[in-house]
Design an enzyme around this catalytic site. Structure first.
Site: not given
Ligand code: FAD
Ligand code: NDP
Length: 359
Positions: A178, A181-182
């Site tokens: 990302c 992010c980084d």
């Molecule tokens: P996610 O964070 O994708 O989480 C969803 C979670 O739901 C899954 O991981 C799992 O735990 C759960 N899940 C999945 N399937 C199921 C199921 N069937 N049943 C129950 N639970 C389930 N964004 C920033 O704004 N700043 C940053 O500094 C930043 N750094 C990042 C660094 C890295 C390495 C990565 C990979 C991403 C980064 N991001 C950052 C992006 C950010 O993490 C994502 O945009 C954000 O987390 C997305 O949120 P979300 O709520 O859609 O779900």
């Protein structure tokens, strides 16, 4: 890393010590409801599936609106600890309210704590299937099922990663998935950097990284980019960007942090040394939709389709928030924003459909 995630996940389970009691208090006695293999069926106005910023923001809003939401946060769903993608990063510096930055793990712990405090019930279980054919909708895990008048899907997406010699060792020590992010981290400032990929994400990330790096290589496995013309033009006209065509990374090396890459030309077989301090994977994301089994409309890349300006899906009463429906912004704050929208959309839907909110 998996060990660390598991330790973290176990810690989170401990916080959910009340799960059994909650399950008991929410359990239905009616035998007319089908239940999962071990027989327990719960009833709720709103079931939220996921555990990142989208799911927890939705839970906080929904709990405050007295919808008594049930969250399934997953158990190592998609190989990620409950809390989602932020559990895999170190310091998050762009989430408002934390001027000195905050560790990803600490941020998701705070989200979770706030959901519980607002009144949400959290189960550390992965949803394995759903039945969205009629309302109330049915949500299944290995140990229980839930009947819900509305559902918010916030299961996120996972950035695809490549595995080669050194790739795991330098993960978070120069290698990231990302750039937004980084990319601004001090270790990348005025240093040569590289991006792997040939799509719009790779063009966008490479262009973004030119703000910080002294030079940005795009390493692409073919002799043609997949990215849209406009994104290609933008990247190709940037004097800091150079494409290394027909090439794959074989090895990452360095002392403590990333110092360089061995890059192999797949046509000639020649291996060259590319000195970089940062490497960013931009080879696509995998949205977590398998458990939906085709019951919601997805786009060509597998993301849930929502109506413009809302979180409504093609099934009335089912909403989607966060990265599962967003392949463009993919940030914690945008996920949280759509989580808020989903809770408000669900609340309006439940009011319109005459549900017993707060009664
Ligand atoms: P996610 O964070 O994708 O989480 C969803 C979670 O739901 C899954 O991981 C799992 O735990 C759960 N899940 C999945 N399937 C199921 C199921 N069937 N049943 C129950 N639970 C389930 N964004 C920033 O704004 N700043 C940053 O500094 C930043 N750094 C990042 C660094 C890295 C390495 C990565 C990979 C991403 C980064 N991001 C950052 C992006 C950010 O993490 C994502 O945009 C954000 O987390 C997305 O949120 P979300 O709520 O859609 O779900
Ligand atoms: P894409 O699937 O479009 O591109 C992925 C790229 O990674 C491809 O070039 C692919 O190579 C390469 N790749 C995939 N697997 C590997 C591998 N194992 N080794 C090396 N290279 C690999 O994903 P994107 O994330 O770029 O885009 C996803 C969607 O999001 C698209 O619809 C895109 O248009 C959209 N998007 C739009 C943006 C915007 O408009 N601002 C910004 C970002 C994304 P190959 O080409 O050989 O298959």
């Amino acid at each position: 890393m998996v060990g660390a995630l598991l330790r973290k996940a176990r810690g989170l389970v401990a916080v959910t010590a009340t799960s059994a009691a909650l399950a008991a208090s929410l359990s239905l006695s009616s035998s007319s409801y089908c239940s999962s293999s071990s027989g327990e069926t719960l009833r709720t106005e709103l079931c939220i599936i996921g555990s990142g910023p989208a799911a927890h923001t939705a839970a906080i809003y929904a709990a405050r609106a007295q919808l008594r939401p049930i969250i399934f946060e997953g158990w190592m769903a998609n190989d990620l600890a409950p809390g989602g993608q932020l559990t895999t990063t170190s310091v998050v510096e762009n989430f408002p309210g934390f001027p000195d930055g905050i560790l990803g793990l600490d941020l998701v712990d705070r989200f979770r704590h706030q959901s519980l405090r607002a009144g949400a019930s959290i189960f550390t279980e992965t949803v394995t299937k759903v039945d969205l054919s009629s309302s109330p909708f049915r949500i299944f895990t290995d140990s229980k099922s839930v009947l819900a008048n509305a559902v918010i899907v916030a299961t996120g997406a996972v950035a695809k990663r490549l595995h080669f010699k050194g790739s795991d060792g330098f993960w978070n020590r120069g290698i990231s998935a990302c750039a937004v992010c980084d990319g601004a981290a001090p270790i990348f400032r005025n240093k040569p950097l590289a991006v792997i990929g040939g799509g719009d994400s790779a063009m966008e990330e490479a262009t973004y990284l030119t703000r910080y790096g002294s030079k940005v290589y795009i390493i692409h496995r073919r002799d043609r980019l997949r990215a849209s013309r406009i994104m290609q033009q933008r990247a190709m006209s940037n004097p800091k960007i150079e494409v290394i065509w027909n090439s794959e990374v074989e090895e990452a090396y360095g002392e403590g942090v990333l110092g360089g890459l061995k890059v192999r030309n797949v046509v000639s077989g020649e291996v060259r040394d590319v000195r970089v301090s940062g490497l960013f994977f931009a080879i696509g994301h995998e949205p977590a939709t398998k458990f939906l089994d085709g019951q919601l409309e997805l786009d060509a890349d597998g993301y849930i389709v929502t109506e413009a300006g809302s979180t409504r899906t093609n099934v009335r009463g089912v909403f989607a928030a966060g990265d599962i429906q967003d392949k463009k912004y993919r940030q914690a704050i945008t996920a949280a924003g759509t989580g808020c929208m989903a809770a408000l959309d669900a609340e309006h839907y439940l009011q319109e459909s005459g549900s017993q909110i707060g009664k």
